[in-house]
Write an enzyme that holds these catalytic residues in place. Structure first.
Site, PDB file in Angstrom:
ATOM      1  N   CYS A  86       0.840  -1.202   0.000  1.00  0.00           N
ATOM      2  CA  CYS A  86       0.000   0.000   0.000  1.00  0.00           C
ATOM      3  C   CYS A  86       0.875   1.253   0.000  1.00  0.00           C
ATOM      4  O   CYS A  86       1.521   1.542  -0.984  1.00  0.00           O
ATOM      5  CB  CYS A  86      -0.981  -0.048   1.171  1.00  0.00           C
ATOM      6  SG  CYS A  86      -2.362   1.087   0.978  1.00  0.00           S
ATOM      7  N   HIS A 203      -3.579  -5.555   0.886  1.00  0.00           N
ATOM      8  CA  HIS A 203      -2.912  -5.795   2.170  1.00  0.00           C
ATOM      9  C   HIS A 203      -2.920  -7.280   2.536  1.00  0.00           C
ATOM     10  O   HIS A 203      -3.845  -7.727   3.225  1.00  0.00           O
ATOM     11  CB  HIS A 203      -3.663  -5.057   3.286  1.00  0.00           C
ATOM     12  CG  HIS A 203      -3.459  -3.578   3.296  1.00  0.00           C
ATOM     13  ND1 HIS A 203      -2.462  -2.971   4.016  1.00  0.00           N
ATOM     14  CD2 HIS A 203      -4.151  -2.574   2.706  1.00  0.00           C
ATOM     15  CE1 HIS A 203      -2.532  -1.660   3.857  1.00  0.00           C
ATOM     16  NE2 HIS A 203      -3.548  -1.385   3.058  1.00  0.00           N
ATOM     17  N   GLU A 205      -1.286  -8.706   4.796  1.00  0.00           N
ATOM     18  CA  GLU A 205      -1.191  -8.884   6.252  1.00  0.00           C
ATOM     19  C   GLU A 205      -2.568  -8.797   6.929  1.00  0.00           C
ATOM     20  O   GLU A 205      -2.711  -9.159   8.083  1.00  0.00           O
ATOM     21  CB  GLU A 205      -0.211  -7.868   6.851  1.00  0.00           C
ATOM     22  CG  GLU A 205      -0.759  -6.475   7.159  1.00  0.00           C
ATOM     23  CD  GLU A 205      -0.922  -5.575   5.937  1.00  0.00           C
ATOM     24  OE1 GLU A 205      -0.749  -6.057   4.791  1.00  0.00           O
ATOM     25  OE2 GLU A 205      -1.248  -4.383   6.116  1.00  0.00           O
TER      26      GLU A 205
END
Lengths: 237, 743
Positions: A86, A203, A205
């Site tokens: 990002c 993302h 994660e």
């Protein structure tokens, strides 16, 4: 594998990234402060999401000049592995480590939602272990995620297998309908020519913890860790 | 420039009442100068002093076994959530700024409430918001809504706290005065709480963060007056937000606390420096000597009173142990934050402010603050004429619809009911990787308390149409619905914060609404064992256009905190499998009062609140908690706006599943499907547990009803097909976009 997560003052996905790599991927992680100039022998540098220095100007444009970025650039140019997620992706583009740039989303709004992305090839460490036919459900959260590069550049990175992921539908169909932000060619992530610097807007994660009901992001980290471990192994032997 | 001379007229022009001017003269034993008068005018404004509400607020239950810090003791209430963790949470309004400048108004509202939480030592981990706008067809509504949503998003997204829940409603009573209520929830260890206190004579007082400018001067006074056609002239009363600065303040504050050198800390919100200095001093029974020349300024030529009243955002006041300045400054330096010592704590109930080496104000601290010397009033009440009229409503006079499908489509495309994804997709709902509701939606937002087996359950609720119809019952329903949402997600309600949005308190009819709503809320909170830990009162939410004053619907928003002791016991809304049985837990009633159906389909706005019985409600919620605990249900969703039909559609659409149900012949079909009688929950049960489910339910003293079963996608009611869930979903998802994205 030793990861270093860079913390800019306005990073806000830094702890999520640390948590994922340390607690879920079971890898060593250290935090690197933006004023630091020592990368402490990490194997992979991760630039997390957030708003590095507020990003009131253009996302990532100031972070690129922070003390640690000089080191990251040197590290990358020596072949060190760098992953930008990002805002991290935006910074890597601003720093010239990745081709192209990220423009405001076509709808002029911040967009946060789950999307599907398809690995474009298996020729990079981030995608080597992924199934090219299995769409991954990964969240996006950005206001400036529209990937842009001149046509020739796009042709070149496509040719050189530098496109990591493309936005697609649930069933893997790639079309404008599933392009959340107007990115050229539905591009969600790219790498550099030497395939050691990676950037992606989604993302991973945010999709690793069983408790949150989506673990597709783990596959991406696993691909990176496994591929690099294999490489390391082959170098030392 | 010489300051204006102080007369009764000056006092009036600053919004003070005549008797308040007299009180000030008595306190000071002299006529105040202009700076001092300005101080009193903001500190005794409604916004800062709660002078017209505090007496009633004190009647709310504020104690309970889980309460660590009660209402009014600190910036936010603090609740024990187990495992040595404490939760600080609070909701606040930013209605007036949003009516004038929606983007900055909303952004700074988000900033303010988060600052309240982290200056207590808690890291914010979740946000919610409750929004109300006027008729969605109006250009102005669309402009306000786009600005507010973008403002909330841009600030919160950058600051990095996920939005995990919220509500959005539309009604013409909010046409010019939207309601924007933001809630922040933070978590810390019990021992890490930082008090907003100033004590220890000689201890230095720091101002930290942004420089001080002329923005937002008299903001608190502005928030304490009616919004009028001229309100746009008050734009200098609006502040500008800087979420990056706020992020620095957050990280620095939490790091600062670890040094152990901090005596007290408070954010600077409404009424700026004067508010934080007086409140912190009053709390520590001390005073301060402050040199305003030391305050970093954004612009030249600021008078003392302007510096004192400025509401420039992203600032805090920190009192530090003398001799430990270096440790504290090192932390601020790490985060590149501007900090300056502007004065010291003194052992006297007095605030001395200096500007250009002159004493410009000399006032006692305690008289300025709520609970100290600030005035407290009882206001006159009068039952509004409409109240009796609403009660004349009779369902008998409402014809039953011939075409149910038409009603269904009317409801699905009602902006109050339709999907709010246009709104929440502009918010980062996932940062922090703790939001358990993203992929598994529940009636409340569930937030992982990492490192423990628990999760927080959070919700904001208020149906203001019900409160308008009957403030007492309506406020009780708001509490009951919040509790129901938490229960349906598997949690146990613990405490509430509230945001009381009403009209002008000097209007006896408005005050009657306020008084009854507070009473109703108090009664409900006692029954649900959810004490009030604090919140915010916002009066003057009304519009005077051409001298005609119209208050907004009375809107007491409830922000409720609950806890899931076992996070794996999360209960979710979606039906899971075709063939699962669907039951309604709770009583079906022949009631359509105040329903979206009655208003949007029949156009009848005057009716009492829907059926509500608090004893039955409590039993239903207890039964649902047990059902979830014993794993007897596979999904749970409460029946609210749009009635049973909408609850079923919402349960089905996530996985594209439909339902085949039979209505109760004893009850009008429209009331059964679309009525909004309270105390009902839709659950689905797998075939293998159905006998156990029934055995359990018959032992409870509450009605339950077998509705039918989950289908592959078709919607069937009493053997008639109403199409497929995917088509309903398509409509449900596109309603807001149709209004807001038209070119």
């Amino acid at each position: 594998m030793k990861f270093g997560v860079v913390i800019f003052p306005g990073s806000n996905c830094d702890q999520d990234t640390v948590y994922t790599i340390r607690d879920i991927m079971d890898q060593e992680v250290i935090e690197l402060w933006h004023k630091d100039t020592d990368l402490q022998d990490v194997d992979v540098v991760v630039l997390p999401g957030g708003f590095s220095y507020g990003d009131y100007l253009r996302s990532g444009s100031i972070a690129r000049y922070s003390p640690i970025m000089d080191e990251v650039i040197r590290f990358a140019k020596r072949g060190g592995y760098v992953l930008g997620i990002c805002n991290g992706f935006q910074i890597l583009c601003e720093a010239g480590l990745l081709p192209g740039t990220l423009l405001p989303n076509t709808n002029q709004k911040f967009i946060c939602k789950n999307v599907y992305i398809l690995p474009d090839n298996n020729k990079t460490p981030l995608t080597a272990k992924l199934d090219k036919t299995r769409p991954l459900r990964i969240p996006i959260a950005h206001g400036e995620g529209r990937y842009y590069a001149p046509e020739e550049e796009i042709a070149r990175i496509r040719q050189n297998h530098q496109i990591l992921f493309r936005y697609c539908g649930k069933d893997g169909v790639i079309s404008e309908e599933f392009n959340p932000n107007g990115s050229m060619d539905n591009i969600a992530g790219v790498c550099n020519e030497t395939k050691n610097v990676f950037g992606m807007m989604p993302h991973p994660e945010r999709a690793t913890d069983d408790l949150l009901g989506n673990t597709d992001g783990r596959l991406i980290f696993e691909s990176l860790v496994k591929t690099l471990e294999e490489k390391k192994f082959s170098i030392y032997n | 420039m010489p300051l204006p001379e102080v007369t009764l007229d000056t006092a009036r022009s600053l919004g003070l009442e005549d008797r308040e001017f007299e009180m000030i003269k008595e306190i000071l034993e002299r006529t105040p100068n202009f700076t001092e008068l300005s101080i009193f005018s903001v500190m005794w404004s409604e916004h800062a002093s709660y002078k017209n509400s505090v007496k009633l607020l004190k009647t709310l239950p504020r104690d309970g076994e889980h309460i660590l810090v009660g209402a009014g003791e600190e910036n936010a209430g603090l609740v024990d959530v187990g495992n040595g963790l404490a939760c600080a949470f609070k909701i606040e309004s930013h209605n007036h700024p949003c009516a004038i400048e929606p983007y900055q108004g909303a952004a700074t509202g988000v900033g303010g409430i988060n600052r309240d939480i982290f200056t207590m030592g808690a890291r914010p981990i979740a946000q919610l918001n409750s929004l109300r706008f006027g008729n969605i067809e109006h250009d102005r509504t669309q402009w306000l809504m786009k600005g507010v949503v973008k403002g909330i998003g841009d600030y919160g997204n950058s600051f990095g706290v996920p939005v995990v829940g919220g509500e959005v409603y539309f009604d013409k009573s909010y046409n010019t005065n939207p309601l924007v209520n933001a809630m922040s929830v933070g978590v810390m260890k019990h021992e890490d709480v930082i008090s907003a206190i100033a004590k220890g004579a000689g201890n230095p007082v720091y101002i930290v963060g942004s420089s001080t400018g002329k923005d937002g001067i008299h903001g608190a006074t502005f928030a304490s007056a009616d919004i009028t056609e001229d309100s746009a002239n008050d734009i200098p009363s609006i502040q500008v937000g800087d979420p990056f600065m706020e992020k620095l303040l957050l990280e620095a504050s939490l790091e600062l606390h670890k040094t152990g050198a901090v005596v007290g800390m408070q954010d600077m919100g409404a009424a700026g420096i004067i508010c934080s200095t007086s409140e912190m001093a009053a709390k520590g029974n001390s005073g301060m000597r402050i040199d305003l020349d030391k305050v970093p300024l954004r612009q030249e030529n600021m008078e003392g009173w302007e510096i004192l009243l400025s509401e420039s955002q992203e600032r805090m006041l920190v009192v530090v142990e003398k001799g430990r300045e270096k440790e504290v400054e090192a932390v601020f330096d790490k985060w590149d934050l501007n900090c300056k010592i502007i004065g010291e704590v003194i052992d006297e109930d007095r605030l001395y402010f200096y500007r250009h080496d002159e004493l410009v104000a000399d006032v006692p601290a305690s008289v300025l603050v709520l609970g100290g010397g600030a005035p407290q009033y009882d206001r006159e009440t009068r039952e509004p004429a409409y109240y009796k009229e609403y009660q004349k409503f009779s369902i008998e006079k409402v014809p039953e619809p011939e075409d149910l499908k038409e009603v269904m489509l009317t409801l699905i495309s009602n902006p109050d009911i339709a999907s709010k994804h246009w709104v929440y997709e502009q918010y980062d709902t996932m940062v922090g990787v703790r939001n358990m509701s993203t992929n598994m939606p529940s009636d409340a937002g569930l937030v992982d308390l990492r490192g423990t087996r628990s999760a927080l359950a959070l919700t904001v609720d208020c149906n203001s149409r019900y409160v308008q119809a009957d403030p007492k019952t309506g406020a009780q329903i708001a509490v009951a619905e919040a509790a129901r949402n938490i229960v349906c997600s598997g949690g146990k309600p613990l405490a509430i914060t509230n945001c009381l949005n009403f009209g002008n308190p000097y209007n006896p009819e408005v005050y009657w609404q306020f008084k009854n709503a507070v009473q109703g809320m108090g009664e409900a909170c006692r029954r649900f064992n959810t004490p009030v830990t604090g919140g915010n009162v916002s009066f003057y939410n009304q519009t005077s256009i051409n001298h005609k004053v119209e208050p907004v619907f009375p809107t007491p928003v409830i922000g409720m905190l609950g806890v899931l002791r076992e996070k794996n016991a999360q209960m979710t809304i979606p039906f899971k499998n075709k063939g699962n049985m669907i039951y309604l837990v709770g009583k079906s009633v022949n009631d359509i009062a105040s329903s979206e159906y009655l208003v949007s389909y029949h156009g009848i706005e005057k009716s009492p609140p829907p059926y509500f019985n608090i004893d039955e409600e409590l039993k239903v919620q207890q039964a649902v908690r047990d059902l979830i605990q014993y794993s007897l249900v596979r999904s749970a969703h409460d029946v609210s706006e749009g009635g049973l039909f909408i609850a079923l559609v919402e349960s089905g659409m996530y996985r594209g599943l439909g339902f085949d149900i039979t209505t109760d012949a004893e009850i009008r079909t429209d009331a059964f499907l679309f009525g909004e009688a309270q105390g009902r929950v839709v659950v689905s049960v797998s075939e293998t547990r159905e006998t156990e489910f029934i055995d359990f339910m018959v032992r409870q003293d509450i009605p339950f009803f077998a509705l039918g079963h989950v289908t592959k996608g078709e919607i069937r009611i009493d053997d008639i097909s109403y199409g497929f869930i995917c088509d309903m979903k398509k409509e449900y998802d596109s309603v807001l976009e149709r209004y807001l994205e038209q070119d």
